[in-house]
Design an enzyme around this catalytic site. Structure first.
Site, PDB file in Angstrom:
ATOM      1  CG  ASN A   9      -7.748  -0.256   4.194  1.00 31.46           C
ATOM      2  OD1 ASN A   9      -7.840  -1.453   3.843  1.00 31.46           O
ATOM      3  ND2 ASN A   9      -6.946   0.469   3.652  1.00 31.46           N
ATOM      4  CD1 TRP A  10     -10.977  -4.596   8.419  1.00 26.27           C
ATOM      5  CD2 TRP A  10     -11.442  -6.677   7.872  1.00 26.27           C
ATOM      6  NE1 TRP A  10     -12.247  -4.874   9.147  1.00 26.27           N
ATOM      7  CE2 TRP A  10     -12.418  -6.230   8.965  1.00 26.27           C
ATOM      8  CE3 TRP A  10     -11.646  -7.883   7.240  1.00 26.27           C
ATOM      9  CZ2 TRP A  10     -13.552  -7.106   9.281  1.00 26.27           C
ATOM     10  CZ3 TRP A  10     -12.483  -8.836   7.777  1.00 26.27           C
ATOM     11  CH2 TRP A  10     -13.423  -8.286   8.903  1.00 26.27           C
ATOM     12  CE  LYS A  11      -3.890  -0.055   5.509  1.00 24.23           C
ATOM     13  NZ  LYS A  11      -2.734   0.527   5.719  1.00 24.23           N
ATOM     14  CG  HIS A  94      -5.087   2.559   0.462  1.00 22.78           C
ATOM     15  ND1 HIS A  94      -3.826   2.593   0.774  1.00 22.78           N
ATOM     16  CD2 HIS A  94      -5.532   3.182   1.778  1.00 22.78           C
ATOM     17  CE1 HIS A  94      -3.463   2.527   1.859  1.00 22.78           C
ATOM     18  NE2 HIS A  94      -4.585   3.048   2.293  1.00 22.78           N
ATOM     19  CD  GLU A  96      -1.404   0.482   2.479  1.00 23.58           C
ATOM     20  OE1 GLU A  96      -2.015  -0.395   2.311  1.00 23.58           O
ATOM     21  OE2 GLU A  96      -1.109   0.941   3.537  1.00 23.58           O
ATOM     22  CD  GLU A 166      -6.170   6.734   3.928  1.00 26.38           C
ATOM     23  OE1 GLU A 166      -6.687   6.135   5.022  1.00 26.38           O
ATOM     24  OE2 GLU A 166      -5.598   5.953   3.102  1.00 26.38           O
ATOM     25  N   GLY A 172      -0.095   4.052   9.039  1.00 26.54           N
ATOM     26  CA  GLY A 172       0.686   2.929   9.586  1.00 26.54           C
ATOM     27  C   GLY A 172       1.990   3.187  10.187  1.00 26.54           C
ATOM     28  CB  SER A 211      -1.505   6.769  12.519  1.00 28.06           C
ATOM     29  OG  SER A 211      -0.290   5.815  12.138  1.00 28.06           O
ATOM     30  N   GLY A 232      -7.002   1.926   9.438  1.00 30.99           N
ATOM     31  CA  GLY A 232      -6.337   0.753   9.054  1.00 30.99           C
ATOM     32  C   GLY A 232      -6.142  -0.094  10.189  1.00 30.99           C
ATOM     33  N   GLY A 233      -4.863  -0.039  10.845  1.00 32.88           N
ATOM     34  CA  GLY A 233      -4.739  -0.892  11.911  1.00 32.88           C
ATOM     35  C   GLY A 233      -5.911  -0.834  13.183  1.00 32.88           C
TER      36      GLY A 233
HETATM   37  P1  PGA Z   1      -3.522   3.218   9.529  1.00 36.52           P
HETATM   38  O1  PGA Z   1      -4.178   3.113   7.885  1.00 36.52           O
HETATM   39  O2  PGA Z   1      -4.873   3.566  10.120  1.00 36.52           O
HETATM   40  O3  PGA Z   1      -3.154   1.749   9.919  1.00 36.52           O
HETATM   41  O4  PGA Z   1      -2.629   4.357   9.341  1.00 36.52           O
HETATM   42  C1  PGA Z   1      -4.971   3.875   7.378  1.00 36.52           C
HETATM   43  C2  PGA Z   1      -5.179   3.514   5.766  1.00 36.52           C
HETATM   44  O5  PGA Z   1      -4.135   3.010   5.072  1.00 36.52           O
HETATM   45  O6  PGA Z   1      -6.373   3.679   5.357  1.00 36.52           O
END
Ligand code: PGA
Length: 248
Positions: A9-11, A94, A96, A166, A172, A211, A232-233
């Site tokens: 997930n590149w956001k 998601h 967010e 999640e 994050g 994470s 994500g990251g």
């Molecule tokens: P993260 O994000 O791996 O940076 O914690 C995961 C996500 O939001 O899908």
């Protein structure tokens, strides 16, 4: 046996130049691996993902989809549009989107329906906040989030979907759920689905997200109900993303 899926997930990160390097490295590193890899990129980069990844084993997708099929909805992107760009997956619900853009369980369910109507595989995200975990209502929260989708479209629709657990407090933050903490919730989600349909439950891919790094992926993915990760990251660094794929 359920196949493992590792989805990035590149956001809201990326640039044409940086993406090209990242996508090329992922594509080269993915060949010959058994786990399925996917990247969910910002909308403007879908054409780039398609041209860089076409013919490879790496799938691509969007991070959001409109709750309507088409119409006067300025700024929205439909499932059909994503399908036209060759997307296989799309993230739905998601945390967010839920927290920052006010997406309710009902909205998320409508998006899930639109994604499937367009032939996409929704990756439905579920998860509790820290306050909810501390309040002992993790099970109630994820059951409610999942129940909204099952109520809207039926349990059989989950045979054409992927779930991602999640925990919001792990996204994050560098704080991962322990493999056992994650496994407990994954098992609970699978059991909830099994109450309605045991066959769908046993085939359902449930990813863990929050994470995930090369250093913790192996332990997480070794748990019986964890079928891969939503990253994500670490999905923005080709070596890390491929190392996580190797762990799967
Ligand atoms: P993260 O994000 O791996 O940076 O914690 C995961 C996500 O939001 O899908």
């Amino acid at each position: 046996m359920r196949a493992k899926l590792v989805a990035g997930n590149w956001k809201m990160y990326g640039s044409l130049a940086a993406n090209l390097t990242l996508l090329t490295r992922i594509k080269d590193g993915a060949s010959g691996r058994r786990c399925v890899l996917a990247v969910c990129v910002p909308f403007p980069y879908l054409a780039q993902a398609r041209s860089a990844l076409a013919g490879s084993s790496v799938a691509w997708g969007g991070q959001n989809v409109a709750e309507h099929a088409q119409g006067a909805f300025t700024g929205e992107v439909s499932g059909e549009m994503l399908a036209e760009f060759g997307c296989r997956y799309v993230l739905v619900g998601h945390s967010e989107r839920r927290a920052l853009y006010g997406e309710s369980d009902r909205t998320v369910a409508a998006k899930f329906v639109q994604a499937q109507r367009a032939g996409l595989t929704p990756i439905l995200c579920l998860g509790e906040t820290l306050a909810e975990r501390d309040g002992g209502i993790t099970a109630a929260v994820v059951t409610r989030q999942l129940g909204a989708v099952i109520d809207a479209t039926g349990v059989a629709s989950l045979s054409r979907a992927v779930l991602a657990y999640e925990p919001v407090w792990a996204i994050g933050t560098g704080k991962t759920a322990s493999p056992q903490q994650a496994q407990d919730v994954h098992a609970l989600i699978r059991a909830r689905v099994a109450e309605s349909d045991a066959a769908v439950a046993s085939e359902l891919q449930i990813l863990y997200g929050g994470s995930v790094k090369p250093g913790n992926a192996r332990e997480l993915f070794a748990m019986p109900d964890i079928d891969g990760g939503l990253i994500g990251g670490a999905s923005l660094v080709a070596e890390d993303f491929l190392a996580i794929c190797a762990a799967a």
